[in-house]
Write a protein that holds these residues in place. Sequence first.
Motif, PDB file in Angstrom:
ATOM      1  N   GLN A   1       0.795  -1.225   0.000  1.00 19.17           N
ATOM      2  CA  GLN A   1       0.000   0.000   0.000  1.00 19.17           C
ATOM      3  C   GLN A   1       0.828   1.275   0.000  1.00 19.17           C
ATOM      4  OE1 GLN A   1       0.008  -2.319   2.450  1.00 19.17           O
ATOM      5  NE2 GLN A   1      -0.319  -1.415   4.478  1.00 19.17           N
ATOM      6  N   ASN A   2       2.133   1.206   0.246  1.00 18.19           N
ATOM      7  CA  ASN A   2       2.931   2.440   0.208  1.00 18.19           C
ATOM      8  C   ASN A   2       4.105   2.339  -0.766  1.00 18.19           C
ATOM      9  OD1 ASN A   2       4.395   0.712   2.015  1.00 18.19           O
ATOM     10  ND2 ASN A   2       5.443   2.488   2.878  1.00 18.19           N
ATOM     11  N   ARG A   3       3.861   1.660  -1.877  1.00 14.51           N
ATOM     12  CA  ARG A   3       4.876   1.634  -2.926  1.00 14.51           C
ATOM     13  C   ARG A   3       5.061   2.994  -3.582  1.00 14.51           C
ATOM     14  NH1 ARG A   3       3.102  -4.173  -5.667  1.00 14.51           N
ATOM     15  NH2 ARG A   3       4.083  -5.517  -4.104  1.00 14.51           N
ATOM     16  N   TRP A   4       4.234   3.973  -3.178  1.00 13.15           N
ATOM     17  CA  TRP A   4       4.426   5.341  -3.657  1.00 13.15           C
ATOM     18  C   TRP A   4       5.776   5.920  -3.223  1.00 13.15           C
ATOM     19  CZ3 TRP A   4       5.282   7.983   0.687  1.00 13.15           C
ATOM     20  CH2 TRP A   4       4.579   7.640   1.863  1.00 13.15           C
ATOM     21  N   VAL A   5       6.488   5.233  -2.329  1.00 10.51           N
ATOM     22  CA  VAL A   5       7.815   5.737  -1.927  1.00 10.51           C
ATOM     23  C   VAL A   5       8.807   5.663  -3.079  1.00 10.51           C
ATOM     24  CG1 VAL A   5       7.397   4.998   0.451  1.00 10.51           C
ATOM     25  CG2 VAL A   5       8.762   3.554  -1.049  1.00 10.51           C
ATOM     26  N   PHE A   6       8.626   4.711  -4.000  1.00 16.57           N
ATOM     27  CA  PHE A   6       9.643   4.481  -5.025  1.00 16.57           C
ATOM     28  C   PHE A   6       9.894   5.690  -5.928  1.00 16.57           C
ATOM     29  CE2 PHE A   6       8.512  -0.117  -4.258  1.00 16.57           C
ATOM     30  CZ  PHE A   6       9.725  -0.448  -3.685  1.00 16.57           C
ATOM     31  N   PRO A   7       8.871   6.407  -6.400  1.00 15.98           N
ATOM     32  CA  PRO A   7       9.175   7.606  -7.188  1.00 15.98           C
ATOM     33  C   PRO A   7      10.000   8.639  -6.432  1.00 15.98           C
ATOM     34  CG  PRO A   7       6.891   6.963  -7.507  1.00 15.98           C
ATOM     35  CD  PRO A   7       7.417   6.114  -6.406  1.00 15.98           C
ATOM     36  N   TYR A   8       9.798   8.734  -5.115  1.00  9.61           N
ATOM     37  CA  TYR A   8      10.603   9.670  -4.330  1.00  9.61           C
ATOM     38  C   TYR A   8      12.056   9.224  -4.261  1.00  9.61           C
ATOM     39  CZ  TYR A   8       6.305  11.949  -2.808  1.00  9.61           C
ATOM     40  OH  TYR A   8       5.113  12.634  -2.766  1.00  9.61           O
ATOM     41  N   LEU A   9      12.284   7.912  -4.174  1.00  6.45           N
ATOM     42  CA  LEU A   9      13.664   7.415  -4.187  1.00  6.45           C
ATOM     43  C   LEU A   9      14.347   7.806  -5.498  1.00  6.45           C
ATOM     44  CD1 LEU A   9      13.282   3.816  -2.672  1.00  6.45           C
ATOM     45  CD2 LEU A   9      13.979   5.910  -1.510  1.00  6.45           C
ATOM     46  N   VAL A  10      13.653   7.585  -6.602  1.00  5.20           N
ATOM     47  CA  VAL A  10      14.215   7.943  -7.908  1.00  5.20           C
ATOM     48  C   VAL A  10      14.466   9.445  -7.978  1.00  5.20           C
ATOM     49  CG1 VAL A  10      13.738   8.012 -10.383  1.00  5.20           C
ATOM     50  CG2 VAL A  10      13.157   5.954  -9.068  1.00  5.20           C
ATOM     51  N   GLU A  11      13.509  10.233  -7.505  1.00  9.90           N
ATOM     52  CA  GLU A  11      13.642  11.692  -7.526  1.00  9.90           C
ATOM     53  C   GLU A  11      14.869  12.158  -6.746  1.00  9.90           C
ATOM     54  OE1 GLU A  11      11.339  15.610  -5.702  1.00  9.90           O
ATOM     55  OE2 GLU A  11      10.276  13.694  -5.836  1.00  9.90           O
ATOM     56  N   MET A  12      15.179  11.502  -5.626  1.00  3.63           N
ATOM     57  CA  MET A  12      16.302  11.898  -4.780  1.00  3.63           C
ATOM     58  C   MET A  12      17.635  11.296  -5.227  1.00  3.63           C
ATOM     59  SD  MET A  12      15.239  13.999  -2.541  1.00  3.63           S
ATOM     60  CE  MET A  12      13.582  14.618  -2.209  1.00  3.63           C
ATOM     61  N   GLY A  13      17.644  10.642  -6.369  1.00  4.52           N
ATOM     62  CA  GLY A  13      18.890  10.116  -6.903  1.00  4.52           C
ATOM     63  C   GLY A  13      19.282   8.752  -6.385  1.00  4.52           C
ATOM     64  N   ILE A  14      18.372   8.076  -5.676  1.00  2.00           N
ATOM     65  CA  ILE A  14      18.664   6.720  -5.206  1.00  2.00           C
ATOM     66  C   ILE A  14      18.619   5.758  -6.395  1.00  2.00           C
ATOM     67  CG2 ILE A  14      17.894   4.838  -3.716  1.00  2.00           C
ATOM     68  CD1 ILE A  14      19.080   7.262  -2.227  1.00  2.00           C
ATOM     69  N   GLU A  15      19.660   4.960  -6.536  1.00  3.34           N
ATOM     70  CA  GLU A  15      19.762   4.018  -7.644  1.00  3.34           C
ATOM     71  C   GLU A  15      19.636   2.566  -7.196  1.00  3.34           C
ATOM     72  OE1 GLU A  15      23.414   4.842  -9.693  1.00  3.34           O
ATOM     73  OE2 GLU A  15      23.120   7.002  -9.553  1.00  3.34           O
ATOM     74  N   VAL A  16      19.899   2.298  -5.909  1.00  2.00           N
ATOM     75  CA  VAL A  16      19.874   0.939  -5.376  1.00  2.00           C
ATOM     76  C   VAL A  16      19.052   0.934  -4.088  1.00  2.00           C
ATOM     77  CG1 VAL A  16      21.229  -1.027  -4.583  1.00  2.00           C
ATOM     78  CG2 VAL A  16      22.188   0.525  -6.296  1.00  2.00           C
ATOM     79  N   ASP A  17      18.046   0.070  -4.034  1.00  2.00           N
ATOM     80  CA  ASP A  17      17.211  -0.046  -2.845  1.00  2.00           C
ATOM     81  C   ASP A  17      17.407  -1.412  -2.207  1.00  2.00           C
ATOM     82  OD1 ASP A  17      14.999   0.778  -1.051  1.00  2.00           O
ATOM     83  OD2 ASP A  17      14.011  -0.958  -1.981  1.00  2.00           O
ATOM     84  N   CYS A  18      17.379  -1.429  -0.867  1.00  2.00           N
ATOM     85  CA  CYS A  18      17.497  -2.689  -0.116  1.00  2.00           C
ATOM     86  C   CYS A  18      16.388  -2.785   0.921  1.00  2.00           C
ATOM     87  CB  CYS A  18      18.859  -2.778   0.556  1.00  2.00           C
ATOM     88  SG  CYS A  18      20.267  -2.786  -0.559  1.00  2.00           S
ATOM     89  N   SER A  19      15.191  -2.375   0.544  1.00  2.00           N
ATOM     90  CA  SER A  19      14.076  -2.266   1.494  1.00  2.00           C
ATOM     91  C   SER A  19      13.061  -3.394   1.420  1.00  2.00           C
ATOM     92  CB  SER A  19      13.321  -0.948   1.269  1.00  2.00           C
ATOM     93  OG  SER A  19      14.150   0.170   1.410  1.00  2.00           O
ATOM     94  N   MET A  20      13.082  -4.189   0.354  1.00  2.00           N
ATOM     95  CA  MET A  20      12.008  -5.167   0.179  1.00  2.00           C
ATOM     96  C   MET A  20      12.257  -6.412   1.029  1.00  2.00           C
ATOM     97  SD  MET A  20      10.029  -3.441  -1.564  1.00  2.00           S
ATOM     98  CE  MET A  20       8.735  -4.678  -1.617  1.00  2.00           C
ATOM     99  N   PHE A  21      11.237  -6.774   1.757  1.00  2.00           N
ATOM    100  CA  PHE A  21      11.243  -7.923   2.659  1.00  2.00           C
ATOM    101  C   PHE A  21      10.123  -8.842   2.187  1.00  2.00           C
ATOM    102  CE2 PHE A  21      10.663 -10.299   6.549  1.00  2.00           C
ATOM    103  CZ  PHE A  21      11.854 -10.192   7.258  1.00  2.00           C
ATOM    104  N   PRO A  22      10.440  -9.809   1.309  1.00  2.00           N
ATOM    105  CA  PRO A  22       9.392 -10.588   0.636  1.00  2.00           C
ATOM    106  C   PRO A  22       8.812 -11.704   1.506  1.00  2.00           C
ATOM    107  CG  PRO A  22      11.535 -11.275  -0.124  1.00  2.00           C
ATOM    108  CD  PRO A  22      11.783 -10.142   0.833  1.00  2.00           C
TER     109      PRO A  22
END
Length: 286
Positions: A127-148
Motif C-alpha cells: 500500500q505504500n509503494r508510492w515511496v519508489f518515485p521519491y527514491l528515484v527523484e532523490m537520486g537513489i539508484e539501489v534499494d534494499c528495502s524489500m522484505f518478501p
Amino acid sequence: MNILTFDIEEWFHLLDNPTTRTEQDWSRFDSRIHHNMDRIFRLLDETNTRATFFCLGWVARKYPDVIRRIDEAGYEIGTHSDLHQLAYEQSPTEYRADLERSVKSLQDVIGKKVRSYRAPGFSIKEQNRWVFPYLVEMGIEVDCSMFPARRAHGGDSSFGIAEPCYIDVNGSLLKEFPINTVEVMGKDLIFSGGGYFRLFPLRLLRHFMRQSPYVMTYFHPRDFDPDQPMVPGLSRTRQFKSYYGLAGCWDKLKQLLLEYEFIDLAEAERRVNWSDNRIQRFNVTI
C-alpha cells in the motif's frame, strides 16, 4: 553472493515503541554508538571484510565523526532515512522531507553522492509503494528495502522475488536487493539479520547459508552490545525480540565471516548480470 550491511542507528532506535518515537524521547538516553561502532570496525578489520553502511541522517548531524570514520575507512554509505520512522506511517509529504533531509545530511558530511537506501523496519508494503518515485527523484539508484515475507512491521510477501532484480518505477529502473528467504516446511523464513540471526544457533545459520546462493544481511550496532540498558515501555514480546541473543551475536557473525566470502553492496552490484534479471513493474501515482 553474501552481502554484508549494517543499519547505523542508536541502541534506543526501536520501532513501534511509544517511549522512543521522537528526537525529544531520544535525548533522555545515553549514547552507545561510538562503543558499538568500534566493535564493528574491529570485526571488519579482523576478518578483512568489506561492508555497506545504511546510516540515519540524524546520526550524520549528531555524530558526524561516526559517518566520517565510515567513509574514511573506504566503506560505502547509504541512507537509512533521517529519523528512523516507519515509511507506511508517514504521509508522502512527510516521507519526502525525511528522505531529502537524510540524503543532504549524509552528503554534507562525506561530500559524495548517496545512491542507496534501506527503509527503517523494511517498511515498504504493497500500500505504500508510492515511496519508489521519491527514491528515484532523490537520486537513489539501489534499494534494499524489500522484505518478501511477513513481519511485524513492514514486509511485502506479494513482492515475490527474494534475489536481486529491477523495479520499474513509472519507466525508471531501480536496482533492488531484497532480503533473502529460505523455505522451511513450506514457509519463507528469514535468518540473515536482526533478531532472526540472534535467535538461530550457528549450526543452523551455516545450514541456511549453504542453501542460499544469495544472502542479504542486516545488522545494527546494538546487535553486538549485550550490556545495553533495557528500553522502557517494551512489552515482554518486544523485550525478547530486541534483546534475545545479544551475547552470542558477535561470535556467530565473526565465525561466518571467517568461513564464507562476504562483499559490500557495490561489489554485489558489479557481480550481478543485470541484463538477465527480472523486472517488477510498479506504475505508481503520488
